[in-house]
Design a protein around this motif. Structure first.
Motif, PDB file in Angstrom:
ATOM      1  N   GLY A 123     -13.722 -28.719 -13.526  1.00 49.98           N
ATOM      2  CA  GLY A 123     -12.358 -28.255 -13.268  1.00 49.98           C
ATOM      3  C   GLY A 123     -11.418 -29.354 -12.800  1.00 49.98           C
ATOM      4  N   ILE A 124     -11.754 -30.604 -13.115  1.00 47.81           N
ATOM      5  CA  ILE A 124     -10.898 -31.734 -12.732  1.00 47.81           C
ATOM      6  C   ILE A 124     -10.288 -32.310 -14.009  1.00 47.81           C
ATOM      7  CG2 ILE A 124     -10.881 -34.035 -11.664  1.00 47.81           C
ATOM      8  CD1 ILE A 124     -13.411 -33.180 -10.128  1.00 47.81           C
ATOM      9  N   PRO A 125      -8.956 -32.511 -14.047  1.00 41.88           N
ATOM     10  CA  PRO A 125      -8.361 -33.111 -15.258  1.00 41.88           C
ATOM     11  C   PRO A 125      -9.044 -34.443 -15.570  1.00 41.88           C
ATOM     12  CG  PRO A 125      -6.648 -32.334 -13.765  1.00 41.88           C
ATOM     13  CD  PRO A 125      -7.947 -32.207 -13.031  1.00 41.88           C
ATOM     14  N   VAL A 126      -9.380 -34.669 -16.856  1.00 44.42           N
ATOM     15  CA  VAL A 126     -10.145 -35.874 -17.169  1.00 44.42           C
ATOM     16  C   VAL A 126      -9.320 -37.139 -16.962  1.00 44.42           C
ATOM     17  CG1 VAL A 126     -11.758 -34.731 -18.719  1.00 44.42           C
ATOM     18  CG2 VAL A 126      -9.693 -35.760 -19.668  1.00 44.42           C
ATOM     19  N   ARG A 127      -8.026 -37.073 -17.169  1.00 43.95           N
ATOM     20  CA  ARG A 127      -7.195 -38.268 -16.979  1.00 43.95           C
ATOM     21  C   ARG A 127      -6.676 -38.321 -15.543  1.00 43.95           C
ATOM     22  NH1 ARG A 127      -4.818 -41.670 -21.371  1.00 43.95           N
ATOM     23  NH2 ARG A 127      -6.152 -41.174 -23.135  1.00 43.95           N
ATOM     24  N   ALA A 128      -6.822 -39.476 -14.922  1.00 43.07           N
ATOM     25  CA  ALA A 128      -6.385 -39.630 -13.532  1.00 43.07           C
ATOM     26  C   ALA A 128      -4.899 -39.304 -13.397  1.00 43.07           C
ATOM     27  CB  ALA A 128      -6.668 -41.046 -13.044  1.00 43.07           C
ATOM     28  N   ALA A 129      -4.108 -39.640 -14.433  1.00 46.22           N
ATOM     29  CA  ALA A 129      -2.659 -39.429 -14.369  1.00 46.22           C
ATOM     30  C   ALA A 129      -2.306 -37.944 -14.330  1.00 46.22           C
ATOM     31  CB  ALA A 129      -1.990 -40.094 -15.571  1.00 46.22           C
ATOM     32  N   ASP A 130      -3.212 -37.080 -14.802  1.00 49.51           N
ATOM     33  CA  ASP A 130      -2.946 -35.636 -14.811  1.00 49.51           C
ATOM     34  C   ASP A 130      -3.391 -34.942 -13.524  1.00 49.51           C
ATOM     35  OD1 ASP A 130      -1.964 -35.928 -17.353  1.00 49.51           O
ATOM     36  OD2 ASP A 130      -3.882 -35.452 -18.316  1.00 49.51           O
ATOM     37  N   ARG A 131      -4.017 -35.694 -12.608  1.00 45.15           N
ATOM     38  CA  ARG A 131      -4.508 -35.068 -11.371  1.00 45.15           C
ATOM     39  C   ARG A 131      -3.377 -34.950 -10.363  1.00 45.15           C
ATOM     40  NH1 ARG A 131      -9.441 -39.062 -11.757  1.00 45.15           N
ATOM     41  NH2 ARG A 131     -10.255 -38.127 -13.674  1.00 45.15           N
ATOM     42  N   HIS A 132      -3.471 -33.901  -9.557  1.00 49.16           N
ATOM     43  CA  HIS A 132      -2.459 -33.672  -8.530  1.00 49.16           C
ATOM     44  C   HIS A 132      -3.009 -33.972  -7.145  1.00 49.16           C
ATOM     45  CE1 HIS A 132       0.404 -32.261 -11.394  1.00 49.16           C
ATOM     46  NE2 HIS A 132      -0.487 -31.415 -11.908  1.00 49.16           N
ATOM     47  N   GLY A 133      -2.128 -33.846  -6.162  1.00 51.68           N
ATOM     48  CA  GLY A 133      -2.484 -34.174  -4.787  1.00 51.68           C
ATOM     49  C   GLY A 133      -3.833 -33.642  -4.323  1.00 51.68           C
ATOM     50  N   PRO A 134      -4.074 -32.330  -4.502  1.00 48.25           N
ATOM     51  CA  PRO A 134      -5.311 -31.760  -3.942  1.00 48.25           C
ATOM     52  C   PRO A 134      -6.578 -32.058  -4.744  1.00 48.25           C
ATOM     53  CG  PRO A 134      -3.574 -30.093  -4.190  1.00 48.25           C
ATOM     54  CD  PRO A 134      -3.146 -31.294  -4.964  1.00 48.25           C
ATOM     55  N   HIS A 135      -6.456 -32.633  -5.934  1.00 47.36           N
ATOM     56  CA  HIS A 135      -7.675 -32.920  -6.698  1.00 47.36           C
ATOM     57  C   HIS A 135      -8.528 -33.959  -5.967  1.00 47.36           C
ATOM     58  CE1 HIS A 135      -5.705 -31.170 -10.457  1.00 47.36           C
ATOM     59  NE2 HIS A 135      -6.866 -30.545 -10.344  1.00 47.36           N
ATOM     60  N   PRO A 136      -9.827 -33.925  -6.201  1.00 47.55           N
ATOM     61  CA  PRO A 136     -10.683 -34.945  -5.586  1.00 47.55           C
ATOM     62  C   PRO A 136     -10.313 -36.340  -6.083  1.00 47.55           C
ATOM     63  CG  PRO A 136     -12.003 -33.241  -6.684  1.00 47.55           C
ATOM     64  CD  PRO A 136     -10.575 -32.999  -7.062  1.00 47.55           C
ATOM     65  N   LEU A 137     -10.662 -37.355  -5.293  1.00 50.26           N
ATOM     66  CA  LEU A 137     -10.553 -38.731  -5.776  1.00 50.26           C
ATOM     67  C   LEU A 137     -11.811 -39.020  -6.583  1.00 50.26           C
ATOM     68  CD1 LEU A 137      -9.360 -40.443  -2.470  1.00 50.26           C
ATOM     69  CD2 LEU A 137      -7.935 -39.621  -4.371  1.00 50.26           C
ATOM     70  N   VAL A 138     -11.625 -39.496  -7.797  1.00 47.26           N
ATOM     71  CA  VAL A 138     -12.769 -39.749  -8.679  1.00 47.26           C
ATOM     72  C   VAL A 138     -13.049 -41.252  -8.695  1.00 47.26           C
ATOM     73  CG1 VAL A 138     -13.690 -39.501 -11.011  1.00 47.26           C
ATOM     74  CG2 VAL A 138     -12.193 -37.719 -10.066  1.00 47.26           C
ATOM     75  N   ILE A 139     -14.253 -41.603  -8.237  1.00 43.38           N
ATOM     76  CA  ILE A 139     -14.599 -43.006  -7.998  1.00 43.38           C
ATOM     77  C   ILE A 139     -15.786 -43.398  -8.864  1.00 43.38           C
ATOM     78  CG2 ILE A 139     -15.316 -44.652  -6.217  1.00 43.38           C
ATOM     79  CD1 ILE A 139     -14.061 -42.847  -4.168  1.00 43.38           C
ATOM     80  N   GLY A 140     -15.678 -44.545  -9.524  1.00 42.06           N
ATOM     81  CA  GLY A 140     -16.791 -45.019 -10.359  1.00 42.06           C
ATOM     82  C   GLY A 140     -17.467 -46.229  -9.731  1.00 42.06           C
ATOM     83  N   GLY A 141     -18.727 -46.418 -10.070  1.00 45.11           N
ATOM     84  CA  GLY A 141     -19.460 -47.591  -9.603  1.00 45.11           C
ATOM     85  C   GLY A 141     -20.623 -47.856 -10.542  1.00 45.11           C
ATOM     86  N   GLY A 142     -21.407 -48.878 -10.224  1.00 45.24           N
ATOM     87  CA  GLY A 142     -22.552 -49.196 -11.083  1.00 45.24           C
ATOM     88  C   GLY A 142     -22.224 -50.302 -12.062  1.00 45.24           C
ATOM     89  N   PRO A 143     -23.192 -50.748 -12.855  1.00 52.41           N
ATOM     90  CA  PRO A 143     -23.002 -51.921 -13.713  1.00 52.41           C
ATOM     91  C   PRO A 143     -21.849 -51.788 -14.717  1.00 52.41           C
ATOM     92  CG  PRO A 143     -25.125 -50.844 -14.169  1.00 52.41           C
ATOM     93  CD  PRO A 143     -24.592 -50.255 -12.911  1.00 52.41           C
ATOM     94  N   CYS A 144     -21.599 -50.585 -15.245  1.00 49.79           N
ATOM     95  CA  CYS A 144     -20.513 -50.458 -16.230  1.00 49.79           C
ATOM     96  C   CYS A 144     -19.144 -50.576 -15.572  1.00 49.79           C
ATOM     97  CB  CYS A 144     -20.624 -49.156 -17.008  1.00 49.79           C
ATOM     98  SG  CYS A 144     -22.080 -49.104 -18.060  1.00 49.79           S
TER      99      CYS A 144
END
Lengths: 626, 230
Positions: A123-144
């Motif tokens: 239920g989170i918009p796939v594009r960061a630009a489409d997310r609003h204030g209350p959406h979770p912060l989506v953080i990536g890590g790892g070799p890629c």
């Protein structure tokens, strides 16, 4: 996540129920809820040590709760979509969109479409630009995340490098924010942007929205900071002292058998052998170790808390651990009476390593894996794999004499400057291993002999000396795989070859720029998912998705880049100097070796700028190859 | 020569809640690890790959709960039941709890092979069309039938089996006050040659009810629980 009546309808329902032994449940009112996601199946994700470490980092904080999230298999996804059920954390069943942070580990390019599926199903918009204030912060890590550009559109930020301290600091930074920024509910879009700008100040954090992708002379999209609130380069995080880092002593025990279902201790991190194809050998420098006494203590505690009967030593190269012989003996002494076997996933190709493997496997004897990587000496010189045919044969003889009748050998094809003769040399090498086996083994054991030969396509990866080179073209790969198949006919050899199409996609995504975001999204919208699984991977979707955005998949994979060009992943400073990588490429062309800096002199890779006392470990012996 | 004296703990476990979705293999592995965490002195097999000597009465299908699932654990030395219980209970999650333990020493190697019957309770989903009269009528018709052939898939192909002799008891029970649908209780043969699966009995009733209602009323199973084996 799935109600009972739907659990009855899916394969392996235990993947979706949570409640495993050692899971950590927190009260509902903890300030931060963190979801940690491995974007593949439960069995794959639960095998990943890095996720377990970060689970420990978050769970031991009093102000945060951590939950695990994996991608359900396609049967469960279909039911969840049909019944409008969101992807949720396994611990509490909280929908993904209600977490404060969603951390996704990026271990492999062929999980990129899974990332989009996880977000969308949660239920989170796939594009960061489409997310609003209350959406979770989506953080990536790892070799890629060391080339974050292909996924830049989908992530709010990336954490580059060792995550233990970085994730803690990130949570500390969030905890210190004023209420209007920290609390998800009611947060405005502007407040969300403010949070991300502040996170961009942290070491090792890349916030892609702060960078415009500008086209370079070579036609590559290069991220440029919008203003001075965003650093010109993001430097990778390096933990100095592994002993000071947390390690999970009571890891969550998977309900259903994971790919790696065993106790694990991390004995070393990083490797400076300097194989030129190996991204892990470049981006996790320098080589660091945990103390022997601490490791033995950790191993015992993990066995106490899990009841596993198998312990695995994690390292890019176990025999490189300074006191490896003592460690093995100490672990054996403590664990053998408890009927715990100790295994080492990677063995160097030498008799010393085979001797170690033999000492390890006194409780239970499993297979032995050797990785000469290439068939000819010329090729091994090019890739700086410090192994000769004599080493391999001596190691194989030692293994056969010690009673192994199953040997696994790893090779790559499509390596730089490779010729058909180099590929045929793999066949010759295997033939000599077979003759050695015939001499060493009894008639009965010879009859049972099995050589598993695994051959993968070499994929050029960012931050390696071969980052400027393209993937070998399709016709060449097809011909060389066919040559290899024809050259290896002995029934004792079982040949496992990687798929060419999957390699082409992996290569195109690995060195891609920000344009690939739209391509990945198109492929996912057309149904691409679980691209790393043969039963799900359809290359046609990807060719169409590349074409839709004016790109050609094969050309992207094989593209040769000028050494002086700015690269999309230059935004990430992995610690290795560009001059070193370029010099290594030159030395590869000349077939010149670069010795390990732990045994010889510093190779000037650039790590000293990040770690002043580099290398933290040196070897007193002339070389550990003894 | 007489066989040696062996020591066993016979443990009854409750497999409930979400953990009834563990496969038998996962359940066996969970128990093996719990026993290792409890550091019970379990006997191991000889040979190249020693394994703990734990065996089970009968595997439960995925999704079926059990109130008294039995397993036997061979011990290196005799322990009393309370010692086993106190060591093992804290190592098991709530949905996989120890119900009771008994210990036995002697020359016998197998303590769970003589079980003949398994009792099941099946809760059906509430359905106003599926009244107690209809359900009881179907149960009566099934019990009155002299034979009830079903087709079973085996490795060597499809085979016809008569399940009626293996159904020792079958009752329909009115829904309880706590909601939920009507329940079926049954006692079914467990031995290999006469084994009956609860799903086969439900399928028989489903057909009888369909016949009586021109296919209008179905039977939807909400939950299956094995109450015990004896």
């Amino acid at each position: 996540m799935l109600p009972d009546h739907l659990l009855h309808q899916v394969q392996a329902p235990a993947r979706y129920i949570g409640g495993e032994v050692n899971q950590v449940l927190k009260p509902d009112d903890v300030p931060f809820r963190v979801a940690l996601c491995y974007p593949d199946t439960y069995e794959v994700g639960m095998s990943h040590a890095g996720l377990r470490v970060l689970y420990e980092v978050v769970s031991r904080r009093s102000d945060a709760a951590c939950e695990r999230v994996f991608l359900p298999w396609t049967d469960a996804i279909a039911l969840m979509r049909a019944h409008d059920l969101p992807l949720a954390g396994l611990e509490s069943g909280t929908p993904l969109a209600e977490f404060d942070l969603v951390g996704i580990t990026l271990q492999h390019e062929l999980t990129f479409t899974n990332v989009l599926e996880v977000l969308d199903l949660g239920g989170i918009p796939v594009r960061a630009a489409d997310r609003h204030g209350p959406h979770p912060l989506v953080i990536g890590g790892g070799p890629c995340a060391f080339n974050p550009e292909p996924l830049a559109h989908f992530f709010d930020c990336f954490v580059i490098g060792d995550g233990e301290e970085a994730l803690d600091e990130l949570l500390d930074a969030l905890a210190a924010l004023p209420e209007s920024l920290r609390t998800r509910a009611g947060r405005t879009d502007e407040a969300r942007r403010d949070v991300l700008e502040r996170l961009a100040q942290l070491d090792g954090v890349y916030v892609p929205a702060g960078y415009d992708a500008c086209e370079s002379a070579e036609g590559l999209l290069i991220p440029e900071p919008r203003d001075d609130r965003f650093p010109a380069r993001v430097t990778r995080r390096v933990v100095r002292d592994l002993n000071a880092q947390p390690w999970p002593l009571a890891p969550v025990i998977p309900h259903t058998e994971a790919v790696h279902d065993r106790a694990e201790i991390e004995i070393t991190r990083g490797c400076t052998r300097g194989c030129r194809f190996c991204q892990a050998g470049m981006i996790y420098r320098p080589a660091r170790e945990r103390d022997l006494d601490l490791l033995v203590e950790q191993a015992e505690r993990i066995i106490d808390h899990t009841g596993y009967d198998e312990l695995s030593l994690l390292s890019l190269n176990c025999p490189d651990y300074t006191r490896i012989g003592e460690l093995i003996d100490a672990l054996h002494q403590r664990l053998a009476p408890r009927r715990v076997s100790v295994g080492m996933p990677s063995a160097r190709v030498d008799t010393f390593s085979v001797g170690l493997a033999e000492r390890l496997q006194r409780v239970r004897k499993s297979g032995l894996t050797l990785a000469p990587e290439a068939g000819s000496q010329r090729m091994r010189d090019i890739i700086n794999k410090d192994v000769t045919a004599e080493d391999l044969l001596a190691a194989a003889r030692a293994a056969f004499r010690s009673g192994w009748q199953r040997l696994k050998l790893y090779f790559m094809i499509g390596l730089p400057r490779e010729t058909d003769e180099d590929v045929l040399a793999i066949g010759h090498l295997i033939a000599s291993v077979l003759s050695a086996a015939r001499e060493e083994l009894s008639r009965a054991a010879w009859g049972r002999l099995k050589l598993n030969v695994s051959v993968n396509t070499f994929i050029p990866k960012p931050h390696t000396p071969f980052q400027w080179l393209g993937l070998a073209d399709r016709q060449t790969l097809e011909r060389r795989y066919a040559l290899l198949r024809a050259a290896i006919t002995d029934r004792r050899v079982s040949l496992s070859l990687s798929g060419i199409d999957a390699g082409i996609l992996e290569a195109a995504l690995a060195r891609g720029d920000r344009r690939l975001g739209a391509v990945i999204e198109s492929a996912w919208r057309a149904g691409a998912i679980f691209d790393g699984w043969r039963e799900c991977f359809e290359p046609g979707r990807w060719h169409a998705a590349f074409a839709e955005h004016g790109l050609e998949l094969n050309a992207c994979a094989s593209r040769l880049l000028p050494v002086e060009a700015r690269l999309p992943w230059d935004i990430i400073h992995a610690g290795i100097a560009r001059e070193f990588l370029a010099a290594e490429l030159d030395r590869a062309r000349r077939g010149e070796p670069t010795p390990d800096c732990r045994a010889a002199r510093c190779a000037d890779c650039g790590m000293r700028a990040l770690v002043p006392d580099c290398p933290p470990i040196t070897w007193p012996r002339a070389e550990a190859g003894a | 020569m007489q066989p040696p004296v062996r020591h066993f703990a016979i443990v009854a476990l409750r497999k409930a809640g979400a953990l009834r979705f563990l496969s038998h293999l996962d359940y066996a592995r969970a128990l093996d690890r719990a026993i290792r965490r409890a550091r019970l002195p379990v006997k191991y097999s000889e040979g190249f790959n020693p394994s703990a000597q734990i065996s089970f009465a009968s595997a439960l299908p995925v999704g079926v709960g059990g109130e008294r699932e039995l397993c036997q654990i061979e011990l290196e030395r005799p322990l009393n039941a309370d010692e086993v219980l106190r060591a093992l209970a804290p190592q098991l999650p709530d949905d996989l709890a120890v119900v009771d333990v008994r210990v036995v020493s002697g020359r016998q190697r197998r303590h769970l092979s003589g079980l003949e019957r398994a009792d099941y309770e099946i809760e059906l989903s509430p359905d106003p069309d599926l009244g107690m009269n209809l359900l009881e009528d179907a149960v009566g018709a099934f019990l009155d039938a002299g034979t009830w052939p079903v087709l079973r898939e085996t490795r060597s192909g499809t085979r016809e089996v008569d399940i009626r002799p293996g159904v020792h008891e079958l009752h329909a029970i009115t829904p309880g006050s706590g909601g939920g649908g009507p329940r079926l209780q049954m006692s079914l043969a467990l031995q290999q040659d006469s084994l009956v699966k609860p799903s086969e009995v439900v399928e028989a009733l489903r057909r009888l009810i369909a016949d009586r209602t021109q296919g209008r009323v179905g039977v939807d199973v909400a939950r299956v629980t094995r109450l015990g084996m004896h």
